[in-house]
Each structure stands twice: as C-alpha cells, then as structure tokens.
Design a protein around this motif. Structure first.
Motif, PDB file in Angstrom:
ATOM      1  N   HIS A   1       2.979 -15.027   1.493  1.00  0.00           N
ATOM      2  CA  HIS A   1       2.927 -13.647   1.977  1.00  0.00           C
ATOM      3  C   HIS A   1       3.777 -12.770   1.065  1.00  0.00           C
ATOM      4  O   HIS A   1       4.816 -13.230   0.565  1.00  0.00           O
ATOM      5  CB  HIS A   1       3.484 -13.515   3.400  1.00  0.00           C
ATOM      6  N   LEU A   2       3.354 -11.541   0.869  1.00  0.00           N
ATOM      7  CA  LEU A   2       4.192 -10.593   0.157  1.00  0.00           C
ATOM      8  C   LEU A   2       3.775  -9.177   0.499  1.00  0.00           C
ATOM      9  O   LEU A   2       2.618  -8.927   0.850  1.00  0.00           O
ATOM     10  CB  LEU A   2       4.160 -10.826  -1.356  1.00  0.00           C
ATOM     11  N   ILE A   3       4.757  -8.296   0.394  1.00  0.00           N
ATOM     12  CA  ILE A   3       4.549  -6.879   0.692  1.00  0.00           C
ATOM     13  C   ILE A   3       4.926  -6.065  -0.538  1.00  0.00           C
ATOM     14  O   ILE A   3       5.999  -6.270  -1.116  1.00  0.00           O
ATOM     15  CB  ILE A   3       5.394  -6.432   1.903  1.00  0.00           C
ATOM     16  N   LYS A   4       4.032  -5.179  -0.928  1.00  0.00           N
ATOM     17  CA  LYS A   4       4.265  -4.305  -2.073  1.00  0.00           C
ATOM     18  C   LYS A   4       3.962  -2.867  -1.662  1.00  0.00           C
ATOM     19  O   LYS A   4       3.362  -2.613  -0.604  1.00  0.00           O
ATOM     20  CB  LYS A   4       3.356  -4.713  -3.244  1.00  0.00           C
ATOM     21  N   THR A   5       4.373  -1.938  -2.509  1.00  0.00           N
ATOM     22  CA  THR A   5       4.041  -0.535  -2.277  1.00  0.00           C
ATOM     23  C   THR A   5       3.027  -0.064  -3.312  1.00  0.00           C
ATOM     24  O   THR A   5       2.883  -0.685  -4.380  1.00  0.00           O
ATOM     25  CB  THR A   5       5.284   0.352  -2.314  1.00  0.00           C
ATOM     26  N   ARG A   6       2.356   1.011  -2.976  1.00  0.00           N
ATOM     27  CA  ARG A   6       1.340   1.552  -3.880  1.00  0.00           C
ATOM     28  C   ARG A   6       1.911   1.779  -5.271  1.00  0.00           C
ATOM     29  O   ARG A   6       3.037   2.257  -5.414  1.00  0.00           O
ATOM     30  CB  ARG A   6       0.802   2.868  -3.330  1.00  0.00           C
ATOM     31  N   GLY A   7       1.125   1.444  -6.287  1.00  0.00           N
ATOM     32  CA  GLY A   7       1.534   1.649  -7.658  1.00  0.00           C
ATOM     33  C   GLY A   7       2.251   0.474  -8.286  1.00  0.00           C
ATOM     34  O   GLY A   7       2.352   0.397  -9.521  1.00  0.00           O
TER      35      GLY A   7
ATOM     36  N   ARG B   1      -7.880  -3.446 -13.365  1.00  0.00           N
ATOM     37  CA  ARG B   1      -6.535  -3.625 -12.794  1.00  0.00           C
ATOM     38  C   ARG B   1      -6.298  -5.083 -12.389  1.00  0.00           C
ATOM     39  O   ARG B   1      -5.160  -5.519 -12.256  1.00  0.00           O
ATOM     40  CB  ARG B   1      -6.355  -2.745 -11.555  1.00  0.00           C
ATOM     41  N   PHE B   2      -7.380  -5.784 -12.187  1.00  0.00           N
ATOM     42  CA  PHE B   2      -7.309  -7.201 -11.837  1.00  0.00           C
ATOM     43  C   PHE B   2      -7.459  -8.021 -13.118  1.00  0.00           C
ATOM     44  O   PHE B   2      -8.480  -7.919 -13.817  1.00  0.00           O
ATOM     45  CB  PHE B   2      -8.414  -7.576 -10.853  1.00  0.00           C
TER      46      PHE B   2
ATOM     47  N   ALA C   1      -1.086  -1.374 -10.589  1.00  0.00           N
ATOM     48  CA  ALA C   1      -1.321  -0.096  -9.914  1.00  0.00           C
ATOM     49  C   ALA C   1      -1.932  -0.311  -8.538  1.00  0.00           C
ATOM     50  O   ALA C   1      -3.028   0.187  -8.225  1.00  0.00           O
ATOM     51  CB  ALA C   1      -2.213   0.789 -10.777  1.00  0.00           C
ATOM     52  N   LEU C   2      -1.220  -1.041  -7.703  1.00  0.00           N
ATOM     53  CA  LEU C   2      -1.754  -1.431  -6.400  1.00  0.00           C
ATOM     54  C   LEU C   2      -2.169  -0.227  -5.560  1.00  0.00           C
ATOM     55  O   LEU C   2      -1.500   0.812  -5.522  1.00  0.00           O
ATOM     56  CB  LEU C   2      -0.705  -2.236  -5.641  1.00  0.00           C
TER      57      LEU C   2
END
Lengths: 113, 113
Positions: A10-16, A63-64, A80-81
């Motif tokens: 599991h992981l949490i990221k923010t936009r960008g 981006r992938f 660039a999530l």
C-alpha cells in the motif's frame, strides 16, 4: 517456492508526485506484465517486459514506464500522478514456454490524494 | 483481440452447480479461452483454459461448442468460498508470454448458504 511478490503493498501519494512499484516474478519465469485495476473494474494491461525490453504496451500514456532487470524482476514507474491513477497495480509473470497461465501477485494499492 | 461478454452478476447456493457463460463472437483461430478467479484485494488466479470441446481439471470444467463463439465455465458443488469475480479472456498463447490479455468487468458470483 515463492510466487510473484510485489512491493509496497500500500502507498499514498499526492498529485504530481512520482511512484515506483516493484515486482519479483515466480522462480523460473522470465516475462513480466503489469496491469492496473481500478475499483470495480477488470485489470487493464499496461505493458509487458521480456529480455529487459518492453515487448507490448496497452493504451496507457508515457507517464507510465517500466524496466526489467537481468534477474527478471521489474519496476513500474508512474510520473506526474493524477487522482485517476489510484488503483491496484498487479504484476503477473509467465514462464519461457507460456502455457496460458499468468501468475499474479497480490498487487500494490496506490492512493493518489 | 476478441471482445468477451459475460453476465455482470450471478447468485447461487452452496452445493449447487454454477454455470457462467461467456460470449466471444469474434474469436480468432489461434485464440484460447481462459478463465480467472479474483477475490477482493488479491490478484486473479488461473482456473482453466481450453481451445475446443471440453476441458476438466480438479476445480472446474470448461465447455466450448464447435463454433467457439461462446464458452461455459462450470463450477461443481460451489461453497461460500467460491464467492468471487470470474473473468473470461480470449487470446493467443504466443511467444514467451501472454500478449496483453484483455480482462472485461467479469462476473460477480455470490454464493449464499
């Protein structure tokens, strides 16, 4: 004999931001495929790696990106999530003489805030 | 790639036989039919694969008519633990690995006591 292992779970990221997911294939397997599974949907093919090269790619933006190492392990990188990248990312491996069975890992759950 | 159509959901009871039918009208000569099972937050798991007629293994049977435009996955004497999403896939067993197998939305099978 370990099956397909993925990290992190599991992981949490923010936009960008950027993220790297890792996959170790089942012993004896040389081909790794990556899938994205959004909530309530079936897995969608991202790309496949064989002999350290991207052999086939699904309908995903640049981006992938990915990589396969000499030991057949693989990484999936997403730059660039976007919020829409939140999903379960699945890695699947297959042996040199493919018999029709893909072996999937448990996946990495990515949440983009 | 041949598109597949399967029911979105099905209900049954413990001990019953469950048949899930998948339509694949545009199946190509070299295509195989493969079924996967997926539990929540886990990767899909291979159930069975066939090309024509009937295939049986320890967990399921797969029936494929002569025209191959559909297939039926048969699960004998289901239990509560068979509650899962079942995916029907159509594609070639080519090269060293699956060429981007396409998953649809699958059939959500719910088994009741």
């Amino acid at each position: 004999d370990a099956g397909v292992t993925q990290s992190p779970t599991h992981l949490i990221k923010t936009r960008g931001q950027q993220v790297t997911l890792r996959c170790s294939p089942k012993s004896g397997h040389d081909t790794v495929s990556w899938y994205q599974q959004a909530l309530g949907q079936g897995p969608q093919f991202i790309f496949q790696y064989y002999e350290e090269e991207e052999r086939q790619r699904g309908n995903f933006p640049d981006r992938f990106s990915g990589h396969q190492f000499p030991n057949y392990s693989s990484e999936l990188n997403v730059n660039a999530l976007l919020l829409g990248d939140s999903a379960l990312y699945l890695c699947a491996s297959s042996p040199p003489f493919y018999t029709g069975e893909l072996f999937f890992g448990e996946g990495s759950r990515l949440t983009v805030l | 790639l041949a598109k597949t159509t399967q029911p979105i959901s099905m209900d049954s009871y413990e001990g019953q036989e469950v048949n899930i039918t998948c339509s694949h009208n545009n199946i190509a000569t070299n295509d195989y039919i493969t079924w996967y099972q997926q539990f929540p937050s886990q990767g899909p798991r291979f159930i069975i694969q066939g090309y024509k007629t009937k295939v049986t293994n320890e967990v399921a049977s797969l029936f494929i008519p002569a025209d191959r435009k559909s297939s039926t996955l048969s699960l004998p004497r289901v239990s509560l633990s068979d509650t899962a999403v079942y995916y029907c896939l159509v594609g070639e067993n080519s090269g060293g690995g699956a060429d981007g197998l396409t998953f649809g939305k699958g059939t959500h099978l719910i088994i009741q006591p």
